[in-house]
Motif scaffolding. Structure first.
Motif, short mmCIF file in Angstrom:
data_model
loop_
_atom_site.label_atom_id
_atom_site.label_comp_id
_atom_site.label_asym_id
_atom_site.label_seq_id
_atom_site.Cartn_x
_atom_site.Cartn_y
_atom_site.Cartn_z
N ALA A 20 0.83 -1.21 0.00
CA ALA A 20 0.00 0.00 0.00
C ALA A 20 0.87 1.26 0.00
O ALA A 20 0.37 2.36 -0.22
N ASN A 21 2.17 1.10 0.23
CA ASN A 21 3.05 2.28 0.37
C ASN A 21 3.18 3.07 -0.93
O ASN A 21 3.55 2.53 -1.97
N SER A 22 2.90 4.36 -0.84
CA SER A 22 2.85 5.19 -2.06
C SER A 22 4.22 5.32 -2.72
O SER A 22 4.34 5.26 -3.94
N GLN A 23 5.27 5.48 -1.90
CA GLN A 23 6.61 5.64 -2.46
C GLN A 23 7.10 4.35 -3.11
O GLN A 23 7.72 4.37 -4.18
N LEU A 24 6.81 3.22 -2.46
CA LEU A 24 7.21 1.93 -3.02
C LEU A 24 6.51 1.70 -4.37
O LEU A 24 7.15 1.30 -5.35
N ARG A 25 5.23 2.00 -4.43
CA ARG A 25 4.48 1.83 -5.68
C ARG A 25 5.06 2.70 -6.78
O ARG A 25 5.31 2.23 -7.89
N SER A 26 5.29 3.99 -6.47
CA SER A 26 5.72 4.88 -7.55
C SER A 26 7.18 4.61 -7.94
O SER A 26 7.51 4.60 -9.13
N SER A 27 8.07 4.38 -6.97
CA SER A 27 9.48 4.14 -7.32
C SER A 27 9.63 2.85 -8.11
O SER A 27 10.38 2.79 -9.08
N LEU A 28 8.91 1.80 -7.68
CA LEU A 28 9.03 0.52 -8.38
C LEU A 28 8.46 0.64 -9.79
O LEU A 28 9.05 0.12 -10.75
N THR A 29 7.36 1.36 -9.92
CA THR A 29 6.74 1.51 -11.24
C THR A 29 7.68 2.26 -12.18
O THR A 29 7.89 1.84 -13.32
N SER A 30 8.31 3.35 -11.71
CA SER A 30 9.17 4.08 -12.65
C SER A 30 10.46 3.31 -12.95
O SER A 30 10.93 3.32 -14.09
N ALA A 31 11.00 2.58 -11.97
CA ALA A 31 12.20 1.78 -12.24
C ALA A 31 11.87 0.65 -13.22
O ALA A 31 12.68 0.30 -14.09
N ALA A 32 10.68 0.07 -13.08
CA ALA A 32 10.28 -1.02 -13.97
C ALA A 32 10.08 -0.53 -15.40
O ALA A 32 10.41 -1.23 -16.36
N ASN A 33 9.56 0.70 -15.52
CA ASN A 33 9.36 1.27 -16.87
C ASN A 33 10.67 1.28 -17.64
O ASN A 33 10.70 1.04 -18.84
N GLU A 34 11.75 1.58 -16.93
CA GLU A 34 13.05 1.68 -17.60
C GLU A 34 13.55 0.34 -18.13
O GLU A 34 14.41 0.30 -19.00
N ILE A 35 13.03 -0.76 -17.57
CA ILE A 35 13.46 -2.07 -18.09
C ILE A 35 12.31 -2.76 -18.84
O ILE A 35 12.29 -3.99 -19.00
N ASP A 36 11.31 -1.94 -19.24
CA ASP A 36 10.16 -2.45 -19.98
C ASP A 36 9.40 -3.55 -19.24
O ASP A 36 8.89 -4.50 -19.85
N SER A 37 9.36 -3.42 -17.92
CA SER A 37 8.54 -4.34 -17.12
C SER A 37 7.34 -3.58 -16.60
O SER A 37 7.38 -2.35 -16.46
N ARG A 38 6.29 -4.31 -16.27
CA ARG A 38 5.11 -3.65 -15.74
C ARG A 38 4.87 -4.08 -14.30
O ARG A 38 5.03 -5.26 -13.97
N VAL A 39 4.51 -3.11 -13.46
CA VAL A 39 4.27 -3.41 -12.04
C VAL A 39 2.76 -3.47 -11.78
O VAL A 39 2.01 -2.62 -12.23
#
Ligand code: KG4
Ligand code: ZN
Length: 340
Positions: A277-296
């Motif tokens: 549920a953590n907002s920072q974990l969700r957003s940081s993981l999502t943007s880092a995943a975008n860079e490797i063409d993965s989806r969160v």
């Protein structure tokens, strides 16, 4: 196929009815948080007693609220591991009684498999194999999930779970229990670079985690600041501590999860458990995943924290695979995933 799923592994008495693994017909959760708050953490004996008080009513609600009876139910699933043993036993005893009296199949489920399954219940596009980060008050697990619900555990915590360390830091800061959401909110008003807390195991070259070092650093920082005569509870300081602590935890979780996705070459990453549920974990993981063409992917809150729906969901898959337990099913405090 409609399955009744029951979970009493920690401090939530939960029951749900799920059709064919994914359609949540009901999802009833009685939280005991207010009962444990004055102790600053979950008291196991109290948890068992509260489960006993609530379980029959919660099961009744899970059926009655959606006009179902046991005649509509095809199987009973219950978390029987891992968790607080006395708490688990309440759910297991209830499930056994119901399975016997209504002549229904009984399935004992691993709680972590329920958390892992939660994303699949709501997201059609999760691909296999995928990487799942399960982060809650009791668990920190990085798992590779294969088709057919088979797993390889890549890493786990060597000490505290991610949620546990949020709760402890919140306690040091006098913020109440459970502290995850409070810290998450405070952090949004603080500077994540204000204090350089350690990132344990960041460069360990494996997928193991360790959070107790961050917790100790935060405690020392608070004590040092107080001994300098500074009021820690002064708004900016407490918000900067929250933001800097959160940045340290999230940095490590994100780095290892992304490394796993890259190394294993997967395109889906799922995030689950209360800390998801953590907002920072969700957003940081999502943007880092975008860079490797993965989806969160992450589930809605009602499927993130402990619930019976995820138990009924994974039980549908296990039932298809032939799992049936007898009335001698027991509970176990520990229970690792069966690996491929
Ligand atoms: O999955 P869960 O409900 O229960 C366990 O199985 O442990 O997770 C509860 C944990 C608590 O440690 C709580 O502080 C944490 O999840 N949590 C959060 C947030 N919301 C709940 N941690 C960080 N940020 C949040 N927004
Ligand atoms: Zn859980």
């Amino acid at each position: 196929m409609k399955i009744l799923g029951i979970d009493t592994s920690c401090d939530e008495t939960a029951a749900a009815v799920v059709e064919n693994g994914r359609e949540v017909l009901s999802n009833i959760i009685a939280s005991q948080i207010t009962d444990h708050q004055e102790y600053g953490g979950v008291v196991p004996e109290l948890a068992s007693r509260k489960h006993i008080e609530a379980i029959n009513y919660i099961i009744h609600r899970s059926l009655n609220d959606v006009n179902l009876t046991f005649d509509d139910i095809d199987a009973i699933a219950v978390t029987n591991r891992p968790g607080l043993i006395g708490a688990l036993l309440v759910g297991v005893a209830a499930a056994k009684g119901l399975a016997y009296s209504h002549d229904l199949p009984l399935l004992g489920i691993n709680h972590i498999e329920g958390h892992i399954y939660a994303n699949y219940m709501v997201h059609d596009s999760v691909t296999f194999p995928h990487i799942c980060l399960t982060v809650s008050g009791g668990h920190t697990l990085l798992v590779k999930v294969y088709e057919g619900w088979k797993y390889t555990v890549l890493g786990t915590t060597q000490d505290d779970a991610a949620g546990e360390v949020y709760d402890k830091v919140a306690k040091y800061l006098g913020l109440g229990f459970p502290g995850g959401r409070i810290i998450d909110e405070l952090a949004q008003e603080g500077d994540p670079t204000a204090i350089d807390f350690p990132r344990p195991m960041l460069h360990s070259g494996n997928y193991q985690f360790s959070f107790s070092g961050i917790k100790t650093s935060v405690r020392y920082y608070i004590e040092k600041t107080k001994s300098n005569g500074t009021d820690v509870y002064n708004e900016l300081i407490i918000q900067n501590i929250a933001a800097s602590f959160q940045a340290a935890v999230v940095d490590v979780l994100v780095a290892k999860t992304i490394q796993a996705a890259k190394t294993e070459g997967v395109s889906s990453i799922t995030l689950t458990g209360g800390v998801a549920a953590n907002s920072q974990l969700r957003s940081s993981l999502t943007s880092a995943a975008n860079e490797i063409d993965s989806r969160v992917y992450y589930p809605p809150i009602g499927l993130c924290t402990d619930n019976g729906a995820m138990i009924a969901g994974i039980a549908f898959e296990k039932h298809k695979q032939g799992l049936r337990d007898s009335l001698s099913l027991n509970a176990a405090a520990n229970g690792s995933l069966v690996e491929v």
